[in-house]
Design an enzyme around this catalytic site. Structure first.
Site, PDB file in Angstrom:
ATOM      1  N   TYR A  77     -66.468 -62.559  25.003  1.00 49.31           N
ATOM      2  CA  TYR A  77     -66.677 -61.831  23.733  1.00 49.31           C
ATOM      3  C   TYR A  77     -67.892 -60.921  23.871  1.00 49.31           C
ATOM      4  O   TYR A  77     -67.902 -59.784  23.411  1.00 49.31           O
ATOM      5  CB  TYR A  77     -66.882 -62.815  22.579  1.00 49.31           C
ATOM      6  CG  TYR A  77     -66.927 -62.126  21.233  1.00 49.31           C
ATOM      7  CD1 TYR A  77     -65.771 -61.989  20.469  1.00 49.31           C
ATOM      8  CD2 TYR A  77     -68.112 -61.580  20.748  1.00 49.31           C
ATOM      9  CE1 TYR A  77     -65.792 -61.329  19.252  1.00 49.31           C
ATOM     10  CE2 TYR A  77     -68.151 -60.920  19.537  1.00 49.31           C
ATOM     11  CZ  TYR A  77     -66.984 -60.797  18.782  1.00 49.31           C
ATOM     12  OH  TYR A  77     -67.022 -60.139  17.587  1.00 49.31           O
TER      13      TYR A  77
ATOM     14  N   PHE B 223     -58.426 -30.966  16.703  1.00 53.88           N
ATOM     15  CA  PHE B 223     -57.307 -31.862  16.948  1.00 53.88           C
ATOM     16  C   PHE B 223     -57.038 -32.565  15.618  1.00 53.88           C
ATOM     17  O   PHE B 223     -57.947 -32.698  14.796  1.00 53.88           O
ATOM     18  CB  PHE B 223     -57.618 -32.858  18.081  1.00 53.88           C
ATOM     19  CG  PHE B 223     -56.422 -33.721  18.366  1.00 53.88           C
ATOM     20  CD1 PHE B 223     -55.287 -33.164  18.932  1.00 53.88           C
ATOM     21  CD2 PHE B 223     -56.392 -35.063  18.009  1.00 53.88           C
ATOM     22  CE1 PHE B 223     -54.143 -33.930  19.132  1.00 53.88           C
ATOM     23  CE2 PHE B 223     -55.253 -35.833  18.215  1.00 53.88           C
ATOM     24  CZ  PHE B 223     -54.126 -35.269  18.776  1.00 53.88           C
ATOM     25  N   THR B 224     -55.810 -33.009  15.400  1.00 48.11           N
ATOM     26  CA  THR B 224     -55.424 -33.539  14.076  1.00 48.11           C
ATOM     27  C   THR B 224     -56.375 -34.636  13.576  1.00 48.11           C
ATOM     28  O   THR B 224     -56.862 -34.581  12.445  1.00 48.11           O
ATOM     29  CB  THR B 224     -53.990 -34.119  14.133  1.00 48.11           C
ATOM     30  OG1 THR B 224     -53.910 -35.019  15.243  1.00 48.11           O
ATOM     31  CG2 THR B 224     -52.955 -33.021  14.311  1.00 48.11           C
TER      32      THR B 224
ATOM     33  N   ASP C  92     -65.392 -33.264  23.578  1.00 49.22           N
ATOM     34  CA  ASP C  92     -64.232 -34.160  23.562  1.00 49.22           C
ATOM     35  C   ASP C  92     -63.619 -34.077  24.954  1.00 49.22           C
ATOM     36  O   ASP C  92     -63.034 -33.063  25.346  1.00 49.22           O
ATOM     37  CB  ASP C  92     -63.241 -33.700  22.487  1.00 49.22           C
ATOM     38  CG  ASP C  92     -61.976 -34.571  22.436  1.00 49.22           C
ATOM     39  OD1 ASP C  92     -61.616 -35.174  23.456  1.00 49.22           O
ATOM     40  OD2 ASP C  92     -61.335 -34.606  21.362  1.00 49.22           O
TER      41      ASP C  92
ATOM     42  N   LYS D 207     -55.861 -41.013  27.697  1.00 47.17           N
ATOM     43  CA  LYS D 207     -55.432 -39.796  28.393  1.00 47.17           C
ATOM     44  C   LYS D 207     -55.952 -39.784  29.829  1.00 47.17           C
ATOM     45  O   LYS D 207     -55.398 -40.448  30.688  1.00 47.17           O
ATOM     46  CB  LYS D 207     -55.856 -38.591  27.579  1.00 47.17           C
ATOM     47  CG  LYS D 207     -55.087 -38.561  26.255  1.00 47.17           C
ATOM     48  CD  LYS D 207     -55.333 -37.331  25.465  1.00 47.17           C
ATOM     49  CE  LYS D 207     -54.204 -37.105  24.490  1.00 47.17           C
ATOM     50  NZ  LYS D 207     -53.551 -35.829  24.644  1.00 47.17           N
TER      51      LYS D 207
ATOM     52  N   ARG E  94     -46.063 -29.468  16.820  1.00 44.99           N
ATOM     53  CA  ARG E  94     -47.487 -29.145  16.710  1.00 44.99           C
ATOM     54  C   ARG E  94     -47.602 -27.838  15.942  1.00 44.99           C
ATOM     55  O   ARG E  94     -47.974 -26.800  16.456  1.00 44.99           O
ATOM     56  CB  ARG E  94     -48.145 -29.024  18.093  1.00 44.99           C
ATOM     57  CG  ARG E  94     -48.217 -30.319  18.855  1.00 44.99           C
ATOM     58  CD  ARG E  94     -49.339 -31.274  18.444  1.00 44.99           C
ATOM     59  NE  ARG E  94     -49.132 -32.058  17.267  1.00 44.99           N
ATOM     60  CZ  ARG E  94     -49.777 -33.193  17.012  1.00 44.99           C
ATOM     61  NH1 ARG E  94     -50.635 -33.685  17.871  1.00 44.99           N
ATOM     62  NH2 ARG E  94     -49.588 -33.845  15.885  1.00 44.99           N
TER      63      ARG E  94
ATOM     64  N   PHE F  29     -47.392 -35.928   9.574  1.00 47.56           N
ATOM     65  CA  PHE F  29     -46.426 -35.819  10.685  1.00 47.56           C
ATOM     66  C   PHE F  29     -46.081 -37.168  11.295  1.00 47.56           C
ATOM     67  O   PHE F  29     -45.018 -37.339  11.880  1.00 47.56           O
ATOM     68  CB  PHE F  29     -46.953 -34.879  11.771  1.00 47.56           C
ATOM     69  CG  PHE F  29     -48.237 -35.324  12.408  1.00 47.56           C
ATOM     70  CD1 PHE F  29     -49.463 -34.987  11.850  1.00 47.56           C
ATOM     71  CD2 PHE F  29     -48.224 -36.086  13.570  1.00 47.56           C
ATOM     72  CE1 PHE F  29     -50.651 -35.410  12.431  1.00 47.56           C
ATOM     73  CE2 PHE F  29     -49.402 -36.493  14.161  1.00 47.56           C
ATOM     74  CZ  PHE F  29     -50.613 -36.168  13.585  1.00 47.56           C
TER      75      PHE F  29
HETATM   76  N1  F0G Z   1     -59.037 -35.750  20.974  1.00 46.27           N
HETATM   77  C1  F0G Z   1     -58.045 -35.156  21.656  1.00 46.27           C
HETATM   78  C2  F0G Z   1     -58.294 -33.868  22.352  1.00 46.27           C
HETATM   79  C3  F0G Z   1     -56.771 -35.740  21.710  1.00 46.27           C
HETATM   80  O1  F0G Z   1     -55.802 -35.138  22.385  1.00 46.27           O
HETATM   81  C4  F0G Z   1     -56.566 -36.973  21.038  1.00 46.27           C
HETATM   82  C5  F0G Z   1     -55.262 -37.612  21.049  1.00 46.27           C
HETATM   83  C6  F0G Z   1     -57.628 -37.546  20.344  1.00 46.27           C
HETATM   84  C7  F0G Z   1     -58.858 -36.911  20.335  1.00 46.27           C
HETATM   85  C8  F0G Z   1     -57.464 -38.838  19.596  1.00 46.27           C
HETATM   86  O2  F0G Z   1     -57.384 -39.876  20.495  1.00 46.27           O
HETATM   87  O3  F0G Z   1     -55.099 -40.850  20.092  1.00 46.27           O
HETATM   88  O4  F0G Z   1     -56.835 -42.102  21.373  1.00 46.27           O
HETATM   89  O5  F0G Z   1     -57.067 -41.795  18.938  1.00 46.27           O
HETATM   90  N2  F0G Z   1     -54.208 -37.049  21.417  1.00 46.27           N
HETATM   91  C9  F0G Z   1     -52.874 -37.645  21.509  1.00 46.27           C
HETATM   92  C10 F0G Z   1     -51.874 -36.590  21.843  1.00 46.27           C
HETATM   93  C11 F0G Z   1     -52.514 -38.474  20.334  1.00 46.27           C
HETATM   94  O6  F0G Z   1     -50.671 -36.921  21.829  1.00 46.27           O
HETATM   95  O7  F0G Z   1     -52.213 -35.453  22.155  1.00 46.27           O
HETATM   96  P1  F0G Z   1     -56.552 -41.239  20.202  1.00 46.27           P
END
Ligand code: F0G
Length: 480
Positions: A80, A132-133, A222, A265, A388, A454
């Site tokens: 832990y 990013f979303t 990022d 990623k 997208r 989405f």
């Molecule tokens: N920043 C970037 C540039 C991303 O592409 C993603 C996620 C995140 C932050 C968020 O990270 O999903 O681990 O919480 N991208 C995925 C995609 C979801 O399909 O492009 P996460």
């Protein structure tokens, strides 16, 4: 890739790995695909993975892992608090990325949550190359707003500018003047996801750093797809061709005050991290960790993933392992471009991006051409891509649609997962769909969630065009 000189004198790129574990795929017939996409509310996120032939929704959490990563998962120390695997990770982050402090988090958006919570206030403005979303959602939930200032070429899908992820430096300077005192940090996404997987140059990050220094504002990178960004710098930026990926990574990240990543990623695991050299930033961020994520040596991640992340980070800069999927993306993009299909140029990282406004010019934006295209592509191929475009944006506070600059469909190539025949199949089905695009019509909401709509939203095909498209397909190509 292992790059050697071929007989013709041109570079020959060969994958520096082989495949020892595989997963069987099955291709459902079009009648089943029609049923599946209907049940999924014409939203590819809601398809069951068993209904999908090639899952190209994302590269997130679905990259092939290495033998060394799997081995590390077995020897990970489950504790832990104070587990050895965390300290192994911390030492890789320090050696490779150059940061003394590391905070593990369960995934990328958790890092965005903590960073936004600590730095963003009501009235804050965060300049960035592009959003990013989940980044946008967290900054806005914390009371701030985003300011997107990519170079102008970024929004022209035909421009072959090699670094379309670059920030417009003049606009950044202007932003510092206009929003003086309101900018908590500048954010650069290395490989700008929603611009079509386009990289950021070393020259640009250096320029952004200088401006941040001048105005005493931290720079946040990022680094979720930093592996590809580094590869493109080596391939495309003058002066970097003979440098190692490791050195380029170190130089790029040396410009950041804070780096965060979705480790789903580039390092090919399931997790995330925040890293910094500032004791002050570390302390401000880490106090929130036990509340939202977990204790500071696991941060909500499985220790197995922490151990595999340490290995994955080093493999990110292994010259022979990186670039396989980029070669496939390059091949598909150039082939589709030659045949007149509207794709984002130049070939970037992450995937192949179709411009749905050009692909389906007869569908008004209010009927979501990118959503229609993603679901039509699934219908005619079993390939799962991701919308997208407008669907991936939420409405503004008055309930109006926000139309993004680019209305794309992303066909992602997870790392070391698909082969050349898959790329050929993709090309063939995209071309067929392009030739029959008049049969694809718009989508309309059945259920529209208020945030990140989405993911969970359900729609229907207007006038039942799906049935019609499936019928034309069956007549010409049969059940498969
Ligand atoms: N920043 C970037 C540039 C991303 O592409 C993603 C996620 C995140 C932050 C968020 O990270 O999903 O681990 O919480 N991208 C995925 C995609 C979801 O399909 O492009 P996460």
């Amino acid at each position: 890739m292992i790059v050697v000189k071929s007989r013709s004198g041109k570079p020959l790129r060969v994958e520096g790995f082989r495949i020892r574990i595989f997963e069987k795929l099955s291709l459902p017939p079009i009648s089943e695909r029609l049923k599946a996409i209907r049940e999924a509310g014409w939203n590819t996120f809601l398809l069951k993975a068993d209904s999908v032939f090639l899952d190209m929704l994302t590269d997130s959490g679905v990259n092939a892992m290495s033998d060394r990563q799997l081995a590390a998962m077995i020897t990970a120390q489950d504790a832990y608090a104070g587990g050895r695997s965390f300290y192994e990770l911390a030492s890789v982050v320090e050696e490779l990325m150059g940061f003394k402090y590391v905070i593990p988090v369960h995934q990328g958006r958790a890092a965005e949550h903590l960073i936004s919570k600590v730095f963003v206030r009501e009235g804050s403005v965060v300049p960035m190359n592009y959003h990013f979303t989940t980044t946008k959602a967290h900054i806005e939930l914390a009371g701030g707003e985003i300011l997107e200032i990519p170079i102008k070429e970024a929004l022209d899908r035909r421009s072959r500018h090699p670094f379309k992820g670059d920030i417009d430096i003049a606009k950044l300077e202007e932003a510092f003047r206009e929003f003086k005192g309101r900018i908590p940090f500048v954010r650069v996404e290395a490989v700008a996801n929603l611009l079509g997987g386009q990289p950021v140059s070393m020259a640009n990050i250096r320029g952004v750093r200088e401006l941040c220094d001048k105005h005493s504002v931290p720079l946040v990178i990022d680094a979720s797809m930093i592996d590809w960004n580094v590869y493109f710098i080596k391939e495309r930026e003058p002066g970097y061709g003979s440098k190692s990926l490791r050195d380029i990574l170190g130089e790029f990240l040396s410009h950041a005050d804070i780096v965060y990543m979705s480790s789903r990623k580039a390092p090919s695991v399931r997790g995330g991290l925040i890293a910094t050299n500032s004791r002050e930033f570390y302390e401000k961020l880490v106090v929130h960790l036990p509340v939202y994520e977990g204790f500071l040596t696991y941060g909500g991640m499985s220790v197995k993933e922490i151990a595999a992340m340490a290995v994955g980070l080093t493999e990110m800069v292994d010259e022979s392992l990186i670039g396989s999927e980029l070669e496939l993306i390059n091949y598909v993009v150039e082939e589709l471009d030659r045949k007149g299909v509207p794709v984002v140029l130049p070939p970037g990282g992450l995937g192949v991006h179709l411009d749905s406004l050009e692909f389906l010019p007869h569908i008004p934006r209010a009927s979501y051409p990118a959503g229609s295209l993603a679901s039509a592509l699934y219908l005619v191929s079993g390939i799962r891509s991701m919308e997208r475009g407008a669907l991936s944006m939420d409405r503004d506070k008055y309930g109006r649609e926000i139309y993004p600059d680019l209305e794309l469909v992303r066909i992602a190539f997870p790392r070391r997962t698909y082969l050349r025949s898959h790329a050929d199949y993709l090309i063939d089905r995209v071309l067929w769909l392009y030739e029959h695009r008049e049969h694809v019509k718009g989508l309309r909401w059945l259920y529209e969630p208020p945030i990140l709509r989405f993911f969970l939203g359900r729609l229907e095909d207007m006038g039942g065009w799906g049935e019609n498209l499936a019928e034309v397909y069956r007549r010409e190509l049969g059940e498969y």
